[in-house]
Enzyme design. Structure first.
Site, mmCIF file in Angstrom:
data_model
loop_
_atom_site.group_PDB
_atom_site.id
_atom_site.type_symbol
_atom_site.label_atom_id
_atom_site.label_comp_id
_atom_site.label_asym_id
_atom_site.label_seq_id
_atom_site.Cartn_x
_atom_site.Cartn_y
_atom_site.Cartn_z
ATOM 1 N N ASP A 51 0.969 -1.152 -0.024
ATOM 2 C CA ASP A 51 0.054 0.191 0.177
ATOM 3 C C ASP A 51 0.840 1.124 -0.024
ATOM 4 O O ASP A 51 0.498 2.267 0.564
ATOM 5 C CB ASP A 51 -0.767 -0.163 1.313
ATOM 6 N N CYS B 165 -21.648 -10.941 -4.528
ATOM 7 C CA CYS B 165 -22.547 -10.312 -3.941
ATOM 8 C C CYS B 165 -24.156 -10.344 -3.877
ATOM 9 O O CYS B 165 -24.823 -10.140 -3.307
ATOM 10 C CB CYS B 165 -22.371 -8.768 -4.111
ATOM 11 N N CYS C 120 -27.724 -8.606 -2.368
ATOM 12 C CA CYS C 120 -27.389 -8.021 -1.259
ATOM 13 C C CYS C 120 -26.584 -6.463 -1.266
ATOM 14 O O CYS C 120 -25.942 -6.267 -2.076
ATOM 15 C CB CYS C 120 -26.257 -8.694 -0.409
ATOM 16 N N CYS D 144 -23.821 -3.368 2.674
ATOM 17 C CA CYS D 144 -22.856 -2.438 2.874
ATOM 18 C C CYS D 144 -23.125 -0.804 2.534
ATOM 19 O O CYS D 144 -23.021 0.057 3.110
ATOM 20 C CB CYS D 144 -21.568 -2.757 2.009
ATOM 21 N N CYS E 238 -24.059 2.616 5.341
ATOM 22 C CA CYS E 238 -23.274 3.867 5.359
ATOM 23 C C CYS E 238 -24.163 5.121 5.936
ATOM 24 O O CYS E 238 -24.856 5.530 5.431
ATOM 25 C CB CYS E 238 -22.731 4.173 3.900
ATOM 26 N N CYS F 267 -17.163 9.911 2.596
ATOM 27 C CA CYS F 267 -16.858 8.720 3.366
ATOM 28 C C CYS F 267 -16.332 9.095 4.569
ATOM 29 O O CYS F 267 -15.252 10.052 4.602
ATOM 30 C CB CYS F 267 -15.836 7.864 2.501
ATOM 31 N N CYS G 175 -19.519 -0.494 6.641
ATOM 32 C CA CYS G 175 -19.942 -1.202 5.255
ATOM 33 C C CYS G 175 -19.012 -2.370 5.376
ATOM 34 O O CYS G 175 -19.624 -3.358 4.656
ATOM 35 C CB CYS G 175 -19.394 -0.278 4.008
ATOM 36 N N CYS H 263 -20.945 -6.931 6.160
ATOM 37 C CA CYS H 263 -20.757 -7.880 5.065
ATOM 38 C C CYS H 263 -21.175 -9.361 5.507
ATOM 39 O O CYS H 263 -20.646 -9.920 6.442
ATOM 40 C CB CYS H 263 -19.512 -7.928 4.508
#
Length: 384
Positions: free
Chosen positions: A144, A198, A201, A204, A208, A224, A254, A258
């Site tokens: 990252d 997914c 669904c 998520c 938020c 966000c 979010c 899950c």
């Protein structure tokens, strides 16, 4: 050795890949798979659309290196294979439970522990060194820290898929994986990608607090809470302050909802154990931190990189949302803080915690004398 015996040997690349996977698991990685540098499909075009819409906010580094990010070969022309590795940081408890205790701050699950960059980088270098020796070809290691699209690459390698919240989801590890990458000049057999699971669904998206998803698989970082509380260096817009609640560093909502998380096992990497000072710390303690105390408390964690002023800014928003007058003695001294972003949110919190008389007296005494225009606007704004 006979011709028949030689034919039974694994190709050098296959043997190197097998050894790499075994070594990675020995060092604590939960998944390791291989993809090719041209495997991310339309992810680069989606990045350009994201940037064109301004959804990256003030994260200018995304735009600066967009071309290199779109294609790993622009980052390193010699790359032939990309090894993607994942390390679980799945929590033992539901992170959403901490939101109910408004006297405490909530730190995102990934940041409640030692900085994952520090934990993973040494392990990746060790694995990469062995791969380089086994193949005789150079490697590069990233955690990252480079213009590399880790999530699309991890999906292409079959570690998981990018869910509707744009984060990686794994059938084995849910939404809780740290990712690292090893770029190799060797040709390693690629693994099959993972398909999207997914379905219909939308948990998520629905979870938020600030409606940061304009559509499934799209994120507007400007809305966000993770971006606002970690990356955003200025004042947090008023419309997002109440939805932030007591989230003082990041947001797990979010991720935490899950359904695939039910298969995730709690992290077993000892260096990623949750640190007590980051596990729902009292707001009053954090509001008392000066820069030196902040650096000491959060040394070696992701929180330290964001800096004292922004974290205290976030804590003041949490204090104002708590509406608990017991926090007023912790808020009031920050009305005189040297940092305008701290003073502004101290005003915001003070006006929500103080009595009418205390508020009117402070507004009359401090508002006109405040040198910063943004802080003055907080004194002058209507109380919502």
């Amino acid at each position: 050795m006979s011709h028949d015996a030689k034919s039974l040997e694994a190709p050098p690349s296959a043997a190197a890949k097998s050894a790499l996977q075994a070594h990675a698991r020995e060092l604590g990685f939960d998944t390791v798979r291989v993809t090719q540098p041209d495997a991310i499909g339309g992810a680069g075009d989606r990045l350009l659309a994201f940037l064109a819409d301004g959804r990256h906010g003030t994260m200018d580094w995304l735009e600066t290196h967009a071309d290199r990010r779109r294609d790993p070969r622009h980052l390193w022309p010699d790359v032939r294979s990309i090894v993607m590795l994942g390390m679980s940081y799945a929590p033992e408890n539901d992170p959403m439970d901490a939101l109910a205790d408004t006297a405490n701050g909530v730190v995102s699950t990934y940041a409640k522990r030692s900085d994952y960059h520090d934990v993973m980088k040494g392990k990746l270098k060790e694995i990469a060194g062995r791969l380089e020796r086994d193949t005789g070809l150079p490697v590069k290691v990233f955690v990252d820290t480079a213009p590399l699209m880790e999530k699309p690459l991890a999906a292409a390698a079959g570690i998981g898929w990018q869910g509707k919240h744009t984060n990686l989801v794994s059938r084995q590890h849910g939404s809780w994986l740290f990712l690292g990458a090893i770029l190799s000049a060797a040709d390693l057999d690629p693994d099959a990608p993972e398909r999207d699971h997914c379905g219909n669904c939308s948990r998520c998206l629905d979870a938020c607090p600030t409606k940061a998803f304009p559509a499934p698989y799209q994120l507007d970082a400007r809305r966000c809470i993770a971006y606002l509380t970690i990356e955003h260096k200025g004042h947090i817009p008023d419309e997002f302050r109440a939805p932030i609640g007591n989230r003082i560093f990041g947001c797990d909502d979010c991720l935490a909802v899950c359904p695939w998380n039910k298969f995730a096992q709690a992290s077993h990497e000892t260096r990623l154990e949750i640190r007590a000072e980051l596990d729902n710390p009292p707001l009053a303690d954090l509001l008392a931190l000066d820069d030196a105390a902040f650096r000491t408390r959060f040394r070696g964690t992701p929180v330290k990189r964001t800096g004292r002023d922004r974290v205290v800014r976030n804590c003041l928003i949490a204090a104002g949302n708590a509406k608990d007058a017991a926090l007023l003695p912790s808020v009031t001294p920050l009305l005189d803080d040297p940092s305008p972003i701290v003073r502004a949110m101290a005003v915001w919190a003070f006006r929500r915690l103080a009595t009418d008389g205390e508020r009117r007296a402070a507004e009359a005494a401090r508002g006109p004398a405040e040198p910063d225009a943004d802080v003055r606007r907080e004194w002058e704004s209507e109380l919502v």
